[in-house]
Design an enzyme around this catalytic site. Sequence first.
Site, PDB file in Angstrom:
ATOM      1  N   ASN A 109       0.866  -1.181   0.000  1.00  0.00           N
ATOM      2  CA  ASN A 109       0.000   0.000   0.000  1.00  0.00           C
ATOM      3  C   ASN A 109       0.899   1.225   0.000  1.00  0.00           C
ATOM      4  O   ASN A 109       1.511   1.560   1.011  1.00  0.00           O
ATOM      5  CB  ASN A 109      -0.890  -0.038   1.261  1.00  0.00           C
ATOM      6  CG  ASN A 109      -1.743   1.203   1.397  1.00  0.00           C
ATOM      7  OD1 ASN A 109      -1.797   2.036   0.486  1.00  0.00           O
ATOM      8  ND2 ASN A 109      -2.413   1.334   2.533  1.00  0.00           N
ATOM      9  N   TRP A 110       0.973   1.879  -1.159  1.00  0.00           N
ATOM     10  CA  TRP A 110       1.894   3.031  -1.273  1.00  0.00           C
ATOM     11  C   TRP A 110       1.325   4.284  -0.624  1.00  0.00           C
ATOM     12  O   TRP A 110       2.011   5.304  -0.543  1.00  0.00           O
ATOM     13  CB  TRP A 110       2.206   3.308  -2.750  1.00  0.00           C
ATOM     14  CG  TRP A 110       2.999   2.216  -3.422  1.00  0.00           C
ATOM     15  CD1 TRP A 110       3.398   1.023  -2.873  1.00  0.00           C
ATOM     16  CD2 TRP A 110       3.487   2.210  -4.767  1.00  0.00           C
ATOM     17  NE1 TRP A 110       4.105   0.283  -3.795  1.00  0.00           N
ATOM     18  CE2 TRP A 110       4.172   0.986  -4.967  1.00  0.00           C
ATOM     19  CE3 TRP A 110       3.408   3.110  -5.825  1.00  0.00           C
ATOM     20  CZ2 TRP A 110       4.768   0.656  -6.186  1.00  0.00           C
ATOM     21  CZ3 TRP A 110       4.012   2.784  -7.044  1.00  0.00           C
ATOM     22  CH2 TRP A 110       4.682   1.574  -7.211  1.00  0.00           C
ATOM     23  N   LYS A 111       0.052   4.224  -0.239  1.00  0.00           N
ATOM     24  CA  LYS A 111      -0.601   5.394   0.379  1.00  0.00           C
ATOM     25  C   LYS A 111      -0.421   6.622  -0.529  1.00  0.00           C
ATOM     26  O   LYS A 111      -0.399   6.482  -1.741  1.00  0.00           O
ATOM     27  CB  LYS A 111      -0.086   5.605   1.806  1.00  0.00           C
ATOM     28  CG  LYS A 111      -0.197   4.304   2.624  1.00  0.00           C
ATOM     29  CD  LYS A 111       0.006   4.484   4.094  1.00  0.00           C
ATOM     30  CE  LYS A 111      -0.156   3.137   4.789  1.00  0.00           C
ATOM     31  NZ  LYS A 111      -0.040   3.210   6.234  1.00  0.00           N
ATOM     32  N   HIS A 157      -9.475   0.827   5.010  1.00  0.00           N
ATOM     33  CA  HIS A 157      -8.202   1.050   5.706  1.00  0.00           C
ATOM     34  C   HIS A 157      -8.429   1.978   6.909  1.00  0.00           C
ATOM     35  O   HIS A 157      -9.248   2.898   6.843  1.00  0.00           O
ATOM     36  CB  HIS A 157      -7.183   1.672   4.747  1.00  0.00           C
ATOM     37  CG  HIS A 157      -5.794   1.657   5.302  1.00  0.00           C
ATOM     38  ND1 HIS A 157      -5.356   2.598   6.215  1.00  0.00           N
ATOM     39  CD2 HIS A 157      -4.774   0.800   5.121  1.00  0.00           C
ATOM     40  CE1 HIS A 157      -4.109   2.315   6.553  1.00  0.00           C
ATOM     41  NE2 HIS A 157      -3.728   1.236   5.904  1.00  0.00           N
ATOM     42  N   GLU A 164      -6.809   4.389   8.014  1.00  0.00           N
ATOM     43  CA  GLU A 164      -6.615   5.822   7.732  1.00  0.00           C
ATOM     44  C   GLU A 164      -7.865   6.427   7.101  1.00  0.00           C
ATOM     45  O   GLU A 164      -8.161   7.609   7.308  1.00  0.00           O
ATOM     46  CB  GLU A 164      -5.371   6.019   6.842  1.00  0.00           C
ATOM     47  CG  GLU A 164      -4.094   5.823   7.661  1.00  0.00           C
ATOM     48  CD  GLU A 164      -2.906   5.299   6.876  1.00  0.00           C
ATOM     49  OE1 GLU A 164      -2.911   5.344   5.635  1.00  0.00           O
ATOM     50  OE2 GLU A 164      -1.953   4.817   7.528  1.00  0.00           O
ATOM     51  N   GLU A 173      -4.959  -5.195  10.662  1.00  0.00           N
ATOM     52  CA  GLU A 173      -3.983  -4.111  10.807  1.00  0.00           C
ATOM     53  C   GLU A 173      -4.264  -3.351  12.097  1.00  0.00           C
ATOM     54  O   GLU A 173      -5.087  -2.417  12.102  1.00  0.00           O
ATOM     55  CB  GLU A 173      -4.095  -3.137   9.627  1.00  0.00           C
ATOM     56  CG  GLU A 173      -3.685  -3.712   8.297  1.00  0.00           C
ATOM     57  CD  GLU A 173      -3.134  -2.629   7.362  1.00  0.00           C
ATOM     58  OE1 GLU A 173      -2.065  -2.875   6.785  1.00  0.00           O
ATOM     59  OE2 GLU A 173      -3.729  -1.554   7.242  1.00  0.00           O
ATOM     60  N   GLY A 220       2.828   2.242  10.777  1.00  0.00           N
ATOM     61  CA  GLY A 220       3.765   3.357  10.641  1.00  0.00           C
ATOM     62  C   GLY A 220       4.501   3.716  11.922  1.00  0.00           C
ATOM     63  O   GLY A 220       5.097   4.786  12.013  1.00  0.00           O
ATOM     64  N   SER A 230       3.779  -2.113  10.255  1.00  0.00           N
ATOM     65  CA  SER A 230       5.232  -2.132  10.443  1.00  0.00           C
ATOM     66  C   SER A 230       5.885  -3.449  10.029  1.00  0.00           C
ATOM     67  O   SER A 230       6.838  -3.910  10.668  1.00  0.00           O
ATOM     68  CB  SER A 230       5.588  -1.784  11.901  1.00  0.00           C
ATOM     69  OG  SER A 230       5.177  -0.459  12.204  1.00  0.00           O
ATOM     70  N   GLY A 250       3.030  -1.227   4.220  1.00  0.00           N
ATOM     71  CA  GLY A 250       3.020   0.196   3.909  1.00  0.00           C
ATOM     72  C   GLY A 250       4.415   0.675   3.568  1.00  0.00           C
ATOM     73  O   GLY A 250       4.919   0.471   2.468  1.00  0.00           O
ATOM     74  N   GLY A 251       5.074   1.296   4.552  1.00  0.00           N
ATOM     75  CA  GLY A 251       6.389   1.915   4.348  1.00  0.00           C
ATOM     76  C   GLY A 251       7.393   1.055   3.590  1.00  0.00           C
ATOM     77  O   GLY A 251       8.035   1.532   2.644  1.00  0.00           O
TER      78      GLY A 251
END
Length: 259
Positions: free
Chosen positions: A12-14, A103, A105, A174, A180, A220, A241-242
């Site tokens: 997920n590149w957000k 998600h 977010e 998640e 993150g 993470s 993610g990251g």
Amino acid sequence: MAVKRRPLVAGNWKMHGLRSRSSALVADLAKELERLGATGGPVDVVVCPPYTALCDVGRELQRTRGIDLGAQNLHWEDKGAFTGEISGPMLVEVGCRYVIVGHSERRQFFGETDESVSRRLGAALRHGLQPILCVGETWEEREGGRTEEVLTTQLRGALAGADGGPAGLSVAYEPVWAIGTGRAAQGRDAQAAAVLIRTLLAEKFGPKEAAGVRILYGGSVKPDNIGEFATQFDVDGALVGGASLDPGAFAEIVRQVMG
Ligand code: 13P
């Protein structure tokens, strides 16, 4: 007989990646997977760039093997006066096969509710997109001993949109506090959540269908902790993610999930 589930690793590149960078990122990922002998392995690999990069990344993926395209959200209507939204047919048109739904977010910052998540999930399934449905508790909820209750409410709420069955559905556990933060959950927490999720899926769809749904862990995930999750019986991969913005790290995660 135990059902064999094909693992899934999704990035997920957000809100990261201008168009040029996105194309280069996915080209580098393809190279890294090749280098590690992980191209076309027994694992599904998906990248979910921002909407503006979907076409470019999709074009790049036509030149490579073994990586699918996903989006980060979709609206429940096919078209209409919904400024700023994107529909299932639009995602299908640019080559998406997967879509993230619900998600945290979206829930936290954009007012997403279990009801809107269920409508989005229904739209994804209706258009043949494979939804990656996200559920997870906050730290406060966890400390208050409410993890099970929160996951149950979120999942039951979302699955109201999946009355036609779970074909293509994956669920990502998640925990919000792990996203993150560099503070991943433990493997056994992910397994416990996955067992609960599978039980709830069985309630809705029956045990046979539930046994085929992929359950991912997200929060993470890095090359040095993926092993802990990949070895859990009910965890079938990761939503990253990251680390998905680093082709070397993401490819290494895929390699470890392949086993
Ligand atoms: P991080 O891997 O950066 O913690 O993000 C997880 C996530 O939200 C994936 O959807």
